[in-house]
Scaffold this motif. Structure first.
Motif, PDB file in Angstrom:
ATOM      1  N   SER A 264      28.050  15.854  10.590  1.00  0.00           N
ATOM      2  CA  SER A 264      28.987  16.931  10.910  1.00  0.00           C
ATOM      3  C   SER A 264      28.369  17.939  11.870  1.00  0.00           C
TER       4      SER A 264
ATOM      5  N   MET B  82      34.875  21.001  10.280  1.00  0.00           N
ATOM      6  CA  MET B  82      34.316  22.153   9.558  1.00  0.00           C
ATOM      7  C   MET B  82      34.597  22.051   8.067  1.00  0.00           C
ATOM      8  N   ALA B  83      35.784  21.543   7.737  1.00  0.00           N
ATOM      9  CA  ALA B  83      36.093  21.358   6.313  1.00  0.00           C
ATOM     10  C   ALA B  83      35.163  20.324   5.695  1.00  0.00           C
TER      11      ALA B  83
ATOM     12  N   THR C  94      31.719  21.861   5.309  1.00  0.00           N
ATOM     13  CA  THR C  94      31.643  22.781   4.166  1.00  0.00           C
ATOM     14  C   THR C  94      31.512  22.008   2.868  1.00  0.00           C
ATOM     15  N   ARG C  95      32.316  20.942   2.732  1.00  0.00           N
ATOM     16  CA  ARG C  95      32.233  20.111   1.516  1.00  0.00           C
ATOM     17  C   ARG C  95      30.840  19.508   1.380  1.00  0.00           C
TER      18      ARG C  95
ATOM     19  N   GLN D   5      28.085  20.635   2.618  1.00  0.00           N
ATOM     20  CA  GLN D   5      27.123  21.688   2.287  1.00  0.00           C
ATOM     21  C   GLN D   5      27.111  21.959   0.775  1.00  0.00           C
ATOM     22  N   VAL D   6      28.301  22.019   0.190  1.00  0.00           N
ATOM     23  CA  VAL D   6      28.392  22.264  -1.267  1.00  0.00           C
ATOM     24  C   VAL D   6      27.756  21.123  -2.030  1.00  0.00           C
TER      25      VAL D   6
END
Length: 392
Positions: free
Chosen positions: A27, A359-360, A363-364, A366-367
């Motif tokens: 990503s 970006m979504a 973010t996922r 990253q979590v």
């Protein structure tokens, strides 16, 4: 099962953390490059289609430049024809002026001098009007193909050149056979100082000879002209005044125009004194096609009017052709630009990253990565529980 040798929970957590981290790395790469397909492994089929589209887009962009260059070339040629148009209007005016009977021979000669210079200027303009070394108005046989984005002949527009020189238009300056004497400033002043009388002979290959007898005397240029015309059956001798210097020269021309009507000059037993040199070697002979137009007589002026009328039509045909070729090329360039834009949009949909969606995903990931790191830390602590049992 609680064990010391193998920490299965840590292994499992590490595997999931590696997968999340790999997705996070992908990503970051996509968002930083702006590309969804950065290499063949990202989307092999998509990359193949994208590269074909990129090649087509590059060809179309160059085709746009080809068309614009061709338009510039046509504009240069058409602009020159605009100037030639103005010159031909002036030549028309002079021919109309010379065709009326209210002007003298000398006045028509002055009109003819300007007429001949204008004809020469048309030829000079046609020879020097170029675009990148290419000339559209100096040849009736050349043509230039404008390539507009494909390897097929149907994607070419041909620009045919035209001969817009004075000769090509049929209004070239007269260059028939002639001989010239030395220049003088006053045609009535003493010019040929004859010390021993004799014959001055002009022998034309087609028209035969003109023999002029000059007695012992100081002869003016005007007197020699009159003597030549008296001996000839046509208006053979003329005095021409240079428009820039004002100097006058005697011109003798054959009745029949054409390069084959060569002339030789013989002085017989003539002997000239100081101040004049009309020996055979002092005469300059010039030959030419003899197909040009002139307006030094009313009948010649009328013929020139007819030739100029035809020349204007031919010039207008070529100028109109350049005009519709420019319009056609402008339309072609517009279509090519639309094609290039659409292909660019298609290439973008295949190749470019969707920033919002990516970006979504980032973010996922990253979590998941953060959770994986936390869980791996917890899993690494589990063997400590087995150690407590061993300490019993």
């Amino acid at each position: 099962m609680l064990s010391v040798k193998n920490n299965l929970m840590a292994e499992n957590t590490s595997r999931h953390l590696g997968r999340a981290y790999s997705s996070l790395s992908r990503s970051v790469e996509r968002l930083s490059s702006g590309l969804r397909v950065a290499s063949a492994k990202d989307d092999a089929a998509g990359m193949a289609v994208r590269e074909l589209l990129r090649a087509d887009i590059a060809v179309l962009n160059q085709a746009t430049r080809n068309g614009n260059d061709a338009i510039s070339m046509l504009q240069s040629a058409e602009g020159a024809l605009g100037v030639i148009d103005e010159i031909m209007v002036r030549m028309h005016t002079l021919a109309e002026q010379a065709s009326t009977g209210t002007y003298s021979t000398e006045q028509r000669e002055m009109m003819n001098n300007e007429f001949q210079q204008l004809a020469n200027e048309i030829t000079r303009i046609s020879a020097t009007t170029e675009f990148n070394g290419q000339n559209l108005i100096n040849s009736g046989t050349s043509s230039y193909d404008v390539h507009l984005g494909s390897n097929t002949a149907s994607h070419k527009i041909t620009m045919a050149a035209a001969d817009m020189s004075a000769a090509g238009l049929g209004i070239s300056a007269v260059t028939s056979n002639a001989v010239f004497s030395t220049y003088v400033s006053d045609e009535t002043a003493n010019w040929a100082n004859v010390t021993t009388g004799g014959d001055l002979t002009f022998t034309f290959a087609t028209d035969g000879a003109i023999t002029v007898t000059l007695g012992v005397a100081n002869h003016s240029m005007a007197a020699v002209r009159d003597a030549i015309n008296a001996a000839a059956s046509w208006d053979a001798a003329k005095i021409v005044t240079d428009s820039e210097t004002g100097l006058k020269t005697l011109k003798v021309v054959g009745e029949t125009a054409g390069a084959g009507n060569d002339v030789t000059v013989g002085v017989g037993t003539l002997v000239f004194g100081a101040g004049a040199d009309l020996a055979q070697t002092s005469w300059t002979r010039t030959q030419g096609s003899g197909t040009g137009q002139k307006i030094d007589t009313a009948s010649d002026a009328e013929a020139a009017l007819t030739a100029l009328g035809t020349a204007v039509i031919e010039k207008d045909k070529v100028r109109a052709r350049f005009g519709y070729l420019m319009n056609r090329l402008e339309s072609s360039v517009s279509v090519i630009q639309v094609q290039s834009e659409n292909l660019l949009a298609a290439e973008s949909r295949i190749s470019d990253v969707d920033v919002a969606s990516e970006m979504a995903i980032m973010t996922r990931n990253q979590v998941l990565a953060q959770a994986g790191v936390s869980m791996l830390a917890q899993a690494n602590q589990l063997p400590q529980m087995a150690l407590q049992l061993l300490r019993g």
